[in-house]
Each structure stands twice: as structure tokens, then as C-alpha cells.
Design a protein around this motif. Structure first.
Motif, mmCIF file in Angstrom:
data_model
loop_
_atom_site.group_PDB
_atom_site.id
_atom_site.type_symbol
_atom_site.label_atom_id
_atom_site.label_comp_id
_atom_site.label_asym_id
_atom_site.label_seq_id
_atom_site.Cartn_x
_atom_site.Cartn_y
_atom_site.Cartn_z
ATOM 1 N N PRO A 126 1.251 -0.956 0.095
ATOM 2 C CA PRO A 126 0.413 0.193 0.068
ATOM 3 C C PRO A 126 1.295 1.426 -0.105
ATOM 4 C CG PRO A 126 -0.211 -0.976 2.282
ATOM 5 C CD PRO A 126 0.946 -1.834 1.347
ATOM 6 N N GLN A 127 0.879 2.142 -0.622
ATOM 7 C CA GLN A 127 0.689 3.178 -0.418
ATOM 8 C C GLN A 127 0.717 5.084 0.182
ATOM 9 O OE1 GLN A 127 3.948 3.567 -2.722
ATOM 10 N NE2 GLN A 127 3.839 1.657 -2.602
ATOM 11 N N LYS A 128 1.608 5.457 -0.084
ATOM 12 C CA LYS A 128 0.095 6.842 0.548
ATOM 13 C C LYS A 128 0.376 8.061 -0.388
ATOM 14 C CE LYS A 128 1.795 7.904 5.514
ATOM 15 N NZ LYS A 128 2.641 8.464 6.291
ATOM 16 N N GLU A 129 -1.255 7.825 -0.612
ATOM 17 C CA GLU A 129 -1.699 8.865 -1.958
ATOM 18 C C GLU A 129 -1.553 9.569 -1.579
ATOM 19 O OE1 GLU A 129 -2.429 7.296 -4.873
ATOM 20 O OE2 GLU A 129 -1.900 5.283 -4.474
ATOM 21 N N VAL A 146 -3.831 11.696 -2.489
ATOM 22 C CA VAL A 146 -6.035 11.986 -2.833
ATOM 23 C C VAL A 146 -6.299 12.148 -1.454
ATOM 24 C CG1 VAL A 146 -7.665 11.453 -3.173
ATOM 25 C CG2 VAL A 146 -5.928 10.497 -4.488
ATOM 26 N N THR A 147 -6.593 13.558 -1.363
ATOM 27 C CA THR A 147 -6.660 14.076 0.522
ATOM 28 C C THR A 147 -8.121 13.326 0.543
ATOM 29 O OG1 THR A 147 -7.986 15.440 -0.428
ATOM 30 C CG2 THR A 147 -5.926 16.085 0.411
ATOM 31 N N GLU A 148 -8.388 13.296 2.074
ATOM 32 C CA GLU A 148 -9.294 12.352 3.033
ATOM 33 C C GLU A 148 -10.820 13.820 2.448
ATOM 34 O OE1 GLU A 148 -8.719 11.142 6.060
ATOM 35 O OE2 GLU A 148 -7.504 10.088 5.923
ATOM 36 N N LEU A 149 -11.876 12.629 2.130
ATOM 37 C CA LEU A 149 -13.357 13.665 2.686
ATOM 38 C C LEU A 149 -13.254 14.416 3.743
ATOM 39 C CD1 LEU A 149 -15.462 11.032 0.693
ATOM 40 C CD2 LEU A 149 -14.105 12.297 0.216
#
Lengths: 433, 491
Positions: free
Chosen positions: B64-67, B69-72
């Protein structure tokens, strides 16, 4: 035990039963409805002269109805359960009528008889002889299968879509004839493959790789450890005697029913029930095979907690199990799954390294949150590491609406960085997606 | 994964023409591959073994990567309370039945109690709001902050909540702009008209026509200037729409012009009554007239398709329909009732009572509407909404066969109908269960009193071929009424 509408509808054998069940969740259709801790019952006026007597065993969800339907559960069973979920005040609390009591007593008697039957000795010599004869037949089928696989890769897989399903349909029949039912399932999956989807080449090669793995392992079975050899036999379709399994010591636990999937293979329904031991943290798969006119032995409802003793099939990586003893059903008060993606993926990796035959199964992961930009969606764990969410919009919207951006426990199935949520647990509620 | 790509590449071409390039694989795997090659029966067996190993290697190799894309963002906390489980159950029953009428009823109860629905059912409700504009405001109210928060995940659920009418009118889609203009007219007709005037030159002809419909709401004298300007519009349809609107403004130049022309044609004769008492007055209509040519552009035609009137009478009928009721009252110095009596006195003038009904309909005069219905059986649908419910139901019973849409005479969509009217409606519509099937009832069932379920068996269908269909329909009605009962009990 209060089942939600989604949980009740998950028991339906098909969509038309769901619809009819909903139609029957109408107080005007029912009379003499009642409930106690063992059973739920009611009389439904159908097209006949006398009303249908419908009863539900609440301790181990099971149905009985005097209607002529061959479906299990029938629409009346679903209807009465739905009505109870919607309007509990319509059900009087108290002693069940004789017709309900008789049925519940018979079910208990039957359980005892099954126990007695399991105690009878097995003729091991005859059994071994039968296995040898079958292995001989399987060997013949595998020779043929290997020839076809080699032909395919020699000439290239590019023209497989033009060949259509005939090649693998015939192979499936051959595998059935040679009593390699496990391989028959695998070849049927190839025959039913969609060649119009992007990346069909990978799906096709995945199937071929899995088949080859079983076939080549079978050839070397004699030099493999016993547990792995058992696993290979099981992949080929050899079943272990449930009577024997019942004799071995099982694992007692409170099992959470994570998910349920039923598929039809010709006349046979194959039902997969995925369980998680809340104390042992062990995952289990309970398979049930049944025909339309005969109900499955167990009716497990996703989101319920069952007290049960499970006996696992011999395997290098034991997952498949039978329910040896079944106790009470209740609602879960908490779900403990993997803490983060690294932990979950590590577990998966260990499973694959122990047994390359393990297929994807549902896992529980705690404290995930949604992240996304409207086009791509991810499940972020508490360490902010992500895997991609793979699901249809309807499911996604339900997840979003229920979570509201808060963290939740998810039941996911998938692999290789893409996971599909099948259920979620939030605010002490298990929600089927 | 390069290794798997190499497998696919080789698989596509076939081992007869291409061997797997094992050099691209990770060095630590090479001894294993050498072993596999050594043990393989042939190159196909080797390829399949390689493929099996890399397949499994691929499955276990994901990290797993640190994406980026921001959290909602979290949804704002709710102010209103959520509905209770029994209310959720009744909503589920409603959604399962797919009845918009029962959903409307449920939403009304939820809104009245200032509650919001459970989160799980929000997407299903928003999907309904997407297609059903009437339910939309209720759904938005009953889905609370979570419903608004959900709008960001589906553009179709972005119902412009929180935006002003001006903002929607300036930037919205065509349908939204029209809706916003209508709402704006309700709140502030002058501002809405001014906005339309400003954008008029930039709108396409079809859009202009659509937007003009909104001006009918709260139409008033201030609109005349704008409507007069657009009489010069290039589009004939826009011109006609403008005239139609000007005809509804009592002081518009068109109305005044027609009145000036028509007034001399209405001659009141006093038949020597005692001290000039009105009872002796009669009305004479002068039919020797020729209308100015441009009156034709006001939509006045010459030929009566129904052949009730002569050509002149037909023209006069239309002219009289142009005149607001208040003009008649001023002209004759009489009350509405007396004017109608005056027209009704002679057969040659009585036929023009329907012209008065047209006038009443056009200028939406409730008092005249009531009188015309009570005394002359003329129904002016535009004013029925102002009548009391009893009268509305009486009219509805009398016109059951005339109007397919019961709302044209019973426009209130919220109230429960009387048992008497409900039974009359059912007796009438049950004779045609194919035309008035489940689909018809699922839009109006919330108006039915629940206790009508007990009386359904007393309804008989004359045509034996339709009886069984009605029997099935009756069961459906009972089911819907049971759900209504469940809603009542749950709230």
C-alpha cells in the motif's frame, strides 16, 4: 435477534422472492402472528382455502411453510420476517402453537440423530480403494487437459476470443467424466470468461496458471507433505468425509458471518459463507451445495454472530470448514479485524506462500476512511496508506452516506491493491452493501 | 509488473514463436526459473510453470502507498434528530412499494416532526429527488446535512441548495434557470423580471420562450412595459406568448384597447321599470361591428369550430373573454351576480355566460368563479384553488369523468380527501381498471383515508371482463393503505 431488512433479504433465494417477500410484509395478509425466543410464526391467507402456516426457527435461522413453493425460504417466510422487522407490535409474545412447537422439537431431534449417525465407524479400506480408482480416472483427464493447455500456449492465446467457449466447455465435460470436479469448476470459469473486457489476457493467463499449478502439483503429489497433498486433492475435487470431520475436534468460537455468496452451477447451487472467529481471529469458509427443491442445511445471515464449533478440512492453509455444532445467534457488539493494510496484506502474502491455491476471501479491516477526488476512490487506513476501492456507484454512495467521512470497519474482498467493500460496521451496526 | 507483462506478451505470441525473456526477472528468482526449466517436460510446460509462479508472486507483491488524494472532509453534524427504527421501517416499506405518493406522505410527516432520515437510505432518496422535482425540497429537508454533503459525490444530486435564485439564474442549466426564475417571481416579481430583461438579448429564441412562462407567476401592471417591448421579438412564438400574458394584465394596453372597442357593443336597456330598478334591465348586444385588423394578432379568430356561434357572435365571445370582471362591474354598476343575471335573461345573451367564464378564468377572479359554478355550472379551473375544500370535492365528483388529473380540481397535494369523495372516485375509476391501474393510484394514494380499505369490497365493477383485474388492483390498494397506516402509526 433483530435482523435488518437487508439481512433478511440476503436470505432470499432469488430476486423474485425478495419482491414477493416484500409484498407479503403487509399486516393485512397475516393472522395469528407470534414470537418467542425460539420461533416466529404466522398464518398467511394465500389462494387456497386454508391459510399457509409459516414458521421461522430463530435460534438457527430456518424456515418451514405449508405453502407448495419449492423455494427456500419461500416468500411467506421472508414476508413474516420482514413484517416482524417492521412492526414488532403485531406479534404477540408467548407460547408457540402446537404446529410450531412440533416442528422445533423435530428439528432438535434431527440434530441428535445426525450426531448419532456421525458416531458410526467408517470402512477405511473400502474408502482408500475408492480413492485409488478415482485417482486413476483423474489422471486420464489431466493428461488430456495438459495437452490442450500446451497447445494453447504453443500457438498463442491471441485467437482465444474467436474460439469461443466450446473448447473449455468440452474440457469441463471431460473433467466431470474423469471425476476431477474441482478442475471442472476451473475450466468452466474459463468457458464463461468475458473476452470483451479490457485485460482479458491477464484473466485468461490467471486461469491457465491456476489450472497448471494444480495439474503439475498433482503429478508431484507423492513427494509433497501430507497437508499440501490433501489441499491438492481438494483442489481436484476430492471431498473429505464430513463424518470424519465431525469426529475431529473443532474450534469453538463466536463466528461473525462476514458475507454470503450463492451461485448456480447448472442444477446445483453453491453457497459460500465467510466467517471470522471473533476470539481466534481465524477466517473460515463454509460451503453448502444444494438443489432448488432442497434447502441448504444452514441459513447464515451476514452481520450475525453465531456460537459454533467449526471443523476445518485438512489443508496446508485451512480455511474451508463445516459447522459441527451450532449454538445461539446474536448481533455483534464489536468487530476486530486487521489494524492496517500492511497487516492485512502481510496475512494475504503468508497465505499465498503457504498455499498458492488460496483464492481471494473477505477480510475485515478496522478504522478506514474514504479518500478520493470523485473519480478515483481509496480506503485509507489509520496510517494513511491506501488501497483502491473497486465497486459500483450504488455501493459507494451507500458507504459514503453511512460513514459521512468518518472511519469505519470494512469487510473487503479483492487483492493486488483493489478491494471491493461488501459490508461495513459503524456505530454498532453491521450494514450489508 | 514487468515479469507478468513478459508472460502475457509471450502468451499472446505463443511459445512456438517466442521464448520468455527471463533476463528481465529479479536476480533472486533466476535460480528458481533455472530449476523449473530443468524439470520441465518441454517449453510449454516451462512457460506454464513460470506463469504460475509469477502469478502467485504478483498476487503477494502489492504494497500500500501513501496516496496524494486527500481524505474526505467530515460531514457537518446534524441539528435535527434522526427518525426512529419504526419510522425507518415504514420508509423502507414505502421505498419497496415505489409509490411517490406514499413517499410524499412519509416525507411530510418527517418534515412536520422536524426529523431527518437514517443515513443508509439517503442515496435512495437522492436518486428519487434527481427525477422528482416535487419531492425534491422535502427530500432535501429530510436528508439533513448528510444529504447536502452527498451532493459532492454525484453531480446529479447537486440541486443548487444554498444558492440564491439570482446565482442559479445567472449560472445554472436551462431547466434550473427556469425553475429559479419561477421561484424568484414568487418572492420578488420585479427583480426577476429585471433580470430576465437584462439577459433577454443573449438568450436563444427557445430559451426566451421557456423563461417567459415564469412571468405568468405574479403577473402585474409593472410587467407591461417589458411585455410590450418583446412584442417586437423576431420569434412569432415569443410574440404570441407575450400577447397571452398581456391579455392577463387587467390594465394592459391590449385589454384597454379591446375594452374601448367592446364597451359600445354592450347596450343596457331599461324596460321602464319602477324608478329604474335593475330587475327590468336587459342587455342588447350589437353585433354590427368589424374588428380592427390588428386584433387578429391578439389571437381573435372568426370561425367557431364547435359551430355554436355565428361569426360575429364568436368574435364577440372572444372579445368579452378579454375583459376583466372588474370592468364589467364598473361599466354596469352592478355586482357579479347581477351581471350574470343580466346576461342570462335572454337566450341570445345567455350563451355569453361562457364568455364571462373565460374572463374569470383569464383574470382568476375567485368570487366570479364560485358564482359561475353554483348558478350556471361553468367551471373556471384557474380559480378552483381558491374554493373551500367541500366545494372543490363537490366539483371533483361532478367532473370525475372529465378530468384525468384530479389535481386540476383538487389542487392541494397535502390533505386527506373525505371518505365520500374517495369512494366516489374509486367507484368511477374502478370501472376502468386498465386505464386507472396501480400506476394511477400510486400517485394519489396518500389522499385516501386509511379506513377506505374496509369499504373496497363494496365496490362492484360492471364489466365482468374487468372484474378480476379490479380484484388484483384492490389488493394492491389495500397494501398501499396498510403502508399508509404503518406511516401514521410510526409517526
Amino acid at each position: 435477534m433483530n435482523l435488518s431488512e437487508d439481512q433478511i433479504l440476503a436470505l432470499a433465494p432469488d430476486d423474485s422472492s425478495k419482491k414477493s417477500g416484500k409484498d407479503l410484509a403487509n399486516p393485512s395478509k397475516w393472522a395469528n402472528t407470534g414470537v418467542n425466543e425460539k420461533a416466529l410464526w404466522g398464518e398467511c391467507q394465500g389462494s387456497g382455502k386454508n391459510p399457509y402456516r409459516t414458521q421461522v426457527d430463530l435460534s438457527n435461522i430456518a424456515f418451514k411453510c405449508s405453502c407448495p413453493s419449492r423455494k427456500f425460504p419461500c416468500k411467506h417466510g421472508l414476508g413474516v420476517l420482514l413484517l416482524y422487522a417492521r412492526q414488532k407490535n403485531l406479534f404477540s409474545n408467548g407460547e408457540s402453537p402446537d404446529w410450531v412447537k412440533d416442528w422445533i422439537d423435530k428439528r432438535e431431534e434431527k440434530k441428535e440423530k445426525q450426531q448419532e449417525k456421525a458416531d458410526k465407524p467408517v470402512d477405511l479400506e473400502a474408502q482408500a480403494k475408492r480413492v485409488q480408482q478415482r485417482l486413476k480416472k483423474v489422471n486420464g483427464g489431466i493428461d488430456e487437459l495438459q495437452l490442450v493447455l500446451k497447445d494453447i500456449v504453443r500457438n498463442g492465446i491471441l485467437n482465444m476470443p474467436e474460439k469461443g467457449p466450446a473448447l473449455f466447455t468440452n474440457l469441463t465435460k471431460r473433467m466431470v467424466d474423469s471425476q476431477a470436479s474441482g478442475l471442472a469448476v476451473m475450466t468452466r470459469e474459463v468457458a464463461e470468461m468475458n473476452y470483451f473486457s479490457d485485460g482479458w489476457q491477464t484473466t485468461f493467463m490467471d486461469h491457465l496458471s491456476r489450472i497448471h499449478l494444480v495439474v503439475s502439483a498433482f503429478r508431484k503429489m507423492e513427494v509433497l507433505p501430507d497437508e499440501l497433498a490433501e489441499e491438492i486433492k481438494s483442489q481436484l475435487g476430492f471431498t473429505q468425509s464430513t463424518d470424519e470431520l465431525k469426529q475431529q475436534e473443532g474450534l469453538n468460537d463466536q463466528w461473525l458471518v462476514l458475507g454470503k455468496h450463492t451461485e448456480q452451477q447448472e442444477q446445483l447451487f453453491v453457497q459460500r459463507n465467510w466467517l471470522l472467529g471473533t476470539n481466534s481471529k481465524k477466517y473460515a469458509l463454509v460451503l453448502q451445495f444444494y438443489v432448488r427443491t432442497q434447502p441448504p442445511e444452514l441459513n447464515l445471515t451476514p452481520g450475525t454472530l453465531i456460537e459454533a464449533e467449526l471443523s476445518f478440512y485438512k489443508s496446508i492453509c485451512p480455511v474451508r470448514a463445516i459447522v459441527k455444532n451450532l449454538g445461539k445467534t446474536s448481533a455483534p457488539s464489536d468487530i476486530k479485524g486487521f489494524e492496517n493494510w500492511v497487516q492485512l496484506l502481510q496475512f494475504e502474502k503468508e497465505q499465498y506462500s503457504k498455499s498458492p491455491f488460496v483464492t481471494s476471501m473477505p477480510f475485515v479491516i478496522n478504522d478506514v476512511k474514504f479518500a478520493g477526488d470523485g473519480k478515483r476512490w481509496f480506503f485509507n487506513d489509520r496510517e494513511n496508506k491506501s488501497v483502491a476501492v473497486q465497486c459500483e456507484d450504488k455501493k459507494l454512495h451507500k458507504l459514503l452516506a453511512v460513514s459521512g467521512g468518518n472511519s469505519f470497519s470494512a469487510v473487503v474482498v479483492g487483492g493486488e491493491g483493489h478491494y471491493e467493500p461488501i459490508a461495513m460496521y459503524i456505530n454498532k451496526s453491521f450494514i450489508i452493501l | 509488473m514487468r515479469a507478468w507483462e513478459e508472460i502475457i506478451h509471450t502468451g499472446i505470441i505463443g511459445t512456438d514463436k517466442k521464448a520468455v525473456n527471463t533476463q528481465i526477472f529479479s536476480e533472486e528468482l533466476l535460480p528458481l526459473f533455472e530449476k523449473l526449466e530443468k524439470e520441465a517436460e518441454d517449453k510449454e510446460d516451462f512457460f506454464l510453470s513460470l506463469s504460475s509462479v509469477i502469478y502467485n508472486y504478483r498476487r503477494g507483491s502489492f504494497l500500500p502507498q501513501k496516496e496524494t488524494v486527500t481524505e474526505l472532509p467530515l460531514c457537518e453534524a446534524e441539528i435535527k434528530k434522526h427518525v426512529n427504527p419504526s419510522q425507518v421501517s415504514s420508509l423502507q416499506a414505502v421505498l419497496g412499494d415505489e409509490s411517490d405518493s406514499l413517499l410524499f406522505y412519509w416525507l411530510m410527516q418527517c418534515d412536520k416532526k422536524n426529523l431527518i432520515t437514517n443515513n443508509e437510505l439517503i442515496p435512495a432518496l437522492l436518486e428519487i429527488a434527481e427525477r422528482n422535482k416535487e419531492l425534491r425540497p422535502f427530500i432535501l429537508s429530510c436528508t439533513g446535512n448528510r444529504g447536502k454533503w452527498m451532493a459532492r459525490f454525484n453531480p446529479k444530486w447537486n440541486f443548487n441548495t444554498g444558492l440564491t435564485e439570482k446565482e442559479i439564474f445567472d449560472h445554472g442549466k436551462p431547466d434550473e434557470r427556469k425553475e429559479a426564475l419561477k421561484n424568484w417571481r414568487l418572492k420578488s416579481p420585479d427583480e426577476a423580471r429585471a433580470a430576465l430583461m437584462q439577459s433577454w438579448g443573449e438568450e436563444q429564441a427557445a430559451t426566451r420562450l421557456e423563461l417567459l412562462e415564469a412571468i405568468e407567476i405574479n403577473l402585474n401592471k409593472n410587467d407591461e412595459e417589458f411585455l410590450t417591448v418583446i412584442l417586437k421579438d423576431k420569434s412569432q412564438k415569443v410574440k404570441e406568448a407575450a400577447i397571452k400574458l398581456l391579455k392577463q394584465v387587467p390594465d394592459s394596453f391590449i385589454v384597454k384597447e379591446v375594452w374601448e372597442f367592446t364597451r359600445p357593443l354592450l347596450l343596457v336597456k331599461k324596460a321602464g321599470g319602477l324608478l329604474g330598478m335593475s330587475g327590468k334591465e336587459t342587455l342588447d348586444l350589437n353585433l354590427s361591428f368589424d374588428i380592427p385588423e390588428h386584433f387578429k394578432s391578439y389571437g381573435i379568430s372568426h370561425i367557431d369550430a364547435n359551430k355554436i356561434y355565428s361569426e360575429k357572435e364568436f368574435t364577440l365571445d372572444q372579445l368579452l373573454g378579454f375583459i376583466p370582471p372588474s370592468y364589467y362591474e364598473d361599466h354596469f354598476q352592478m355586482k357579479a351576480e347581477q351581471i350574470m343575471e343580466l346576461f342570462a335573461k335572454k337566450p341570445e345573451t345567455e350563451k355569453f355566460i361562457s364568455s364571462l367564464a373565460s374572463s374569470t378564468n383569464n383574470f382568476k377572479n375567485g368570487e366570479w368563479g364560485k358564482l359561475l359554478y353554483r348558478k350556471y355550472n361553468k367551471l373556471c379551473t384557474s380559480v378552483v384553488k381558491d374554493f373551500d375544500r367541500e366545494l372543490q370535492e363537490e366539483i371533483a365528483v361532478a367532473t370525475l369523468s372529465d378530468f384525468k388529473d384530479v389535481y386540476s380540481v383538487l389542487p392541494d397535494r397535502t390533505n386527506e380527501w373525505s371518505m365520500n369523495f374517495t369512494m366516489e372516485l374509486l367507484k368511477n375509476k374502478s370501472q376502468d381498471p386498465y386505464g386507472y391501474n396501480r400506476n394511477y393510484y400510486k400517485h394519489i394514494i396518500h389522499h385516501f383515508p386509511v379506513s377506505v380499505a374496509e369499504k373496497l369490497d363494496s365496490i362492484t365493477v360492471a364489466d365482468p371482463l374487468r372484474q378480476s383485474y379490479w380484484e388484483n388492483l384492490k389488493e394492491e390498494l389495500k397494501k398501499m393503505l396498510a403502508i399508509k397506516q404503518q406511516i401514521i402509526q410510526s409517526f
